[in-house]
Scaffold this active site. Structure first.
Site, PDB file in Angstrom:
ATOM      1  N   GLU A  36     -19.789  18.793  79.615  1.00  0.00           N
ATOM      2  CA  GLU A  36     -19.280  20.163  79.519  1.00  0.00           C
ATOM      3  C   GLU A  36     -19.762  20.987  80.713  1.00  0.00           C
ATOM      4  O   GLU A  36     -20.915  20.874  81.143  1.00  0.00           O
ATOM      5  CB  GLU A  36     -19.786  20.815  78.230  1.00  0.00           C
ATOM      6  CG  GLU A  36     -19.385  22.269  78.067  1.00  0.00           C
ATOM      7  CD  GLU A  36     -19.964  22.911  76.805  1.00  0.00           C
ATOM      8  OE1 GLU A  36     -19.412  23.933  76.365  1.00  0.00           O
ATOM      9  OE2 GLU A  36     -20.967  22.397  76.268  1.00  0.00           O
ATOM     10  N   LYS A 121     -12.373  26.363  76.079  1.00  0.00           N
ATOM     11  CA  LYS A 121     -13.121  26.460  74.823  1.00  0.00           C
ATOM     12  C   LYS A 121     -12.652  27.691  74.053  1.00  0.00           C
ATOM     13  O   LYS A 121     -12.628  28.800  74.590  1.00  0.00           O
ATOM     14  CB  LYS A 121     -14.617  26.544  75.107  1.00  0.00           C
ATOM     15  CG  LYS A 121     -15.498  26.344  73.887  1.00  0.00           C
ATOM     16  CD  LYS A 121     -16.959  26.237  74.303  1.00  0.00           C
ATOM     17  CE  LYS A 121     -17.845  25.868  73.130  1.00  0.00           C
ATOM     18  NZ  LYS A 121     -19.258  25.707  73.534  1.00  0.00           N
ATOM     19  N   CYS A 155     -18.171  20.595  73.102  1.00  0.00           N
ATOM     20  CA  CYS A 155     -19.432  20.857  72.424  1.00  0.00           C
ATOM     21  C   CYS A 155     -19.227  21.257  70.961  1.00  0.00           C
ATOM     22  O   CYS A 155     -18.733  20.481  70.162  1.00  0.00           O
ATOM     23  CB  CYS A 155     -20.207  21.920  73.201  1.00  0.00           C
ATOM     24  SG  CYS A 155     -21.948  22.056  72.725  1.00  0.00           S
TER      25      CYS A 155
END
Length: 325
Positions: A36, A121, A155
């Site tokens: 990430e 995200k 994540c």
């Protein structure tokens, strides 16, 4: 990949990524995943300092982030094409018209050097909100590649049941879950959390899951930890795990924990057939008249324009056109 970027160094990190892509390809890999926010770093300072103290780091990460598409994206695409390998990589993305906003983005690049898409995200986690803006549903997509249908989440999104289901409902076969190093293990043991998340998605979806996690760079710790208290926070163990998980939830081969390297695994999509015969939660093992999911794919934009020739007002309302997943 389990490795650290060249902290806040855009060129250095892209050069390192390209070198590792070449190494993986030389060893026979057809798909490679990076951590990430790998380019150029994860913003650890957001967890360590007050918002005012961390301003100087925001400038540094902003100036070392990339536009998508853009020249640095093209470097990665060219390397993927040269090596005939699919690349999933986390980057800090800037939009040319949004001066103070950075997005935490995963790129999917095919082995012909085409940027298949990007996923921002959806919601930054906890302290990350001080650095990153929100994503949207336009990047919740699975991509058909020469090795299968590939999807990705970042994540903590791998804990988001609805986001995971949206990818599974699009026929996801290989899932890339990437993470930062998270050394604050007195509070939270990241390696175990990664294992739980990835096992759950692999087992529930009956798919393969690739976990790629960053490492702590000693230069990063030296820069961010000027006091013994902060240094102690950054010295946790079991803070990083990279592995490949099969459709039974088990790790294929050996994982890497807290050390640098590349995890290799051979997978066969035929191995998904019989597990899905038992539990295909996006097929025969569900009742969509009872339970279903709506995915809004409209990009979130600050301005929706209507020109003189517009026949309707759909472009003004981001909630009108919704895709079913």
């Amino acid at each position: 990949m389990q490795t650290a970027p060249k902290f806040l160094d855009l060129k250095g990190t892209v050069d390192k990524a390209c070198s590792l892509i070449k190494e993986a390809a030389m060893n026979g890999a057809t798909l490679v995943a990076f951590p990430e926010a790998f380019v150029p770093a994860y913003p650890y300072w957001a967890w360590l300092e007050s918002p005012l103290e961390s301003h100087r780091y925001f400038k540094a990460i902003y100036h070392n982030s990339i536009a998508v598409p853009g020249p640095w994206t093209q470097v990665l695409c060219s390397t993927a094409r040269e090596c005939n390998i699919i690349v999933a990589i986390g980057v800090n993305e800037i939009d040319p018209i949004l001066t103070g906003t950075i997005f935490n983005t995963n790129l999917i690049i095919d082995n012909h050097g085409n940027l298949l898409g990007k996923h921002r995200k959806l919601v930054p986690t906890h302290a990350e909100k001080l650095v990153w803006g929100n994503g949207d549903g336009s990047g919740l997509v699975t991509y058909q590649t020469e090795v299968g249908r590939v999807g990705t989440l970042l994540c903590g999104e791998n804990t988001n049941t609805l986001a995971r289901f949206a990818l599974l409902a699009q026929g996801e076969q290989i899932h890339v879950a990437n993470f930062p190093a998270f050394p604050f293990t007195n509070w939270y043991e990241e390696a175990e959390a990664i294992k739980i998340r990835c096992q759950a998605h692999a087992f529930e979806g009956k798919i393969f899951v690739i976990a790629s996690t960053s490492l702590m760079d000693p230069e990063c710790i030296e820069l961010l930890c000027k006091t013994p208290e902060k240094r102690k926070l950054m010295e946790g163990k079991n803070y990083a795990l990279s592995a490949v998980f099969g459709p039974d939830g088990r790790i294929i081969g050996e994982p890497l924990i807290d050390k640098e390297g590349i995890v290799y695994a051979d997978v066969c999509l035929d191995d998904l057939i019989l597990p899905k015969l038992m539990h295909d939660i996006t097929g025969h093992y569900n009742q969509f008249g009872v339970l279903s999911l709506t995915l809004n794919r409209m990009p979130q934009k600050p301005l929706y324009e209507q020109n003189e020739d517009a026949q309707d007002i759909e472009s003004l309302n981001p909630t009108i056109n919704r895709s079913q997943a």
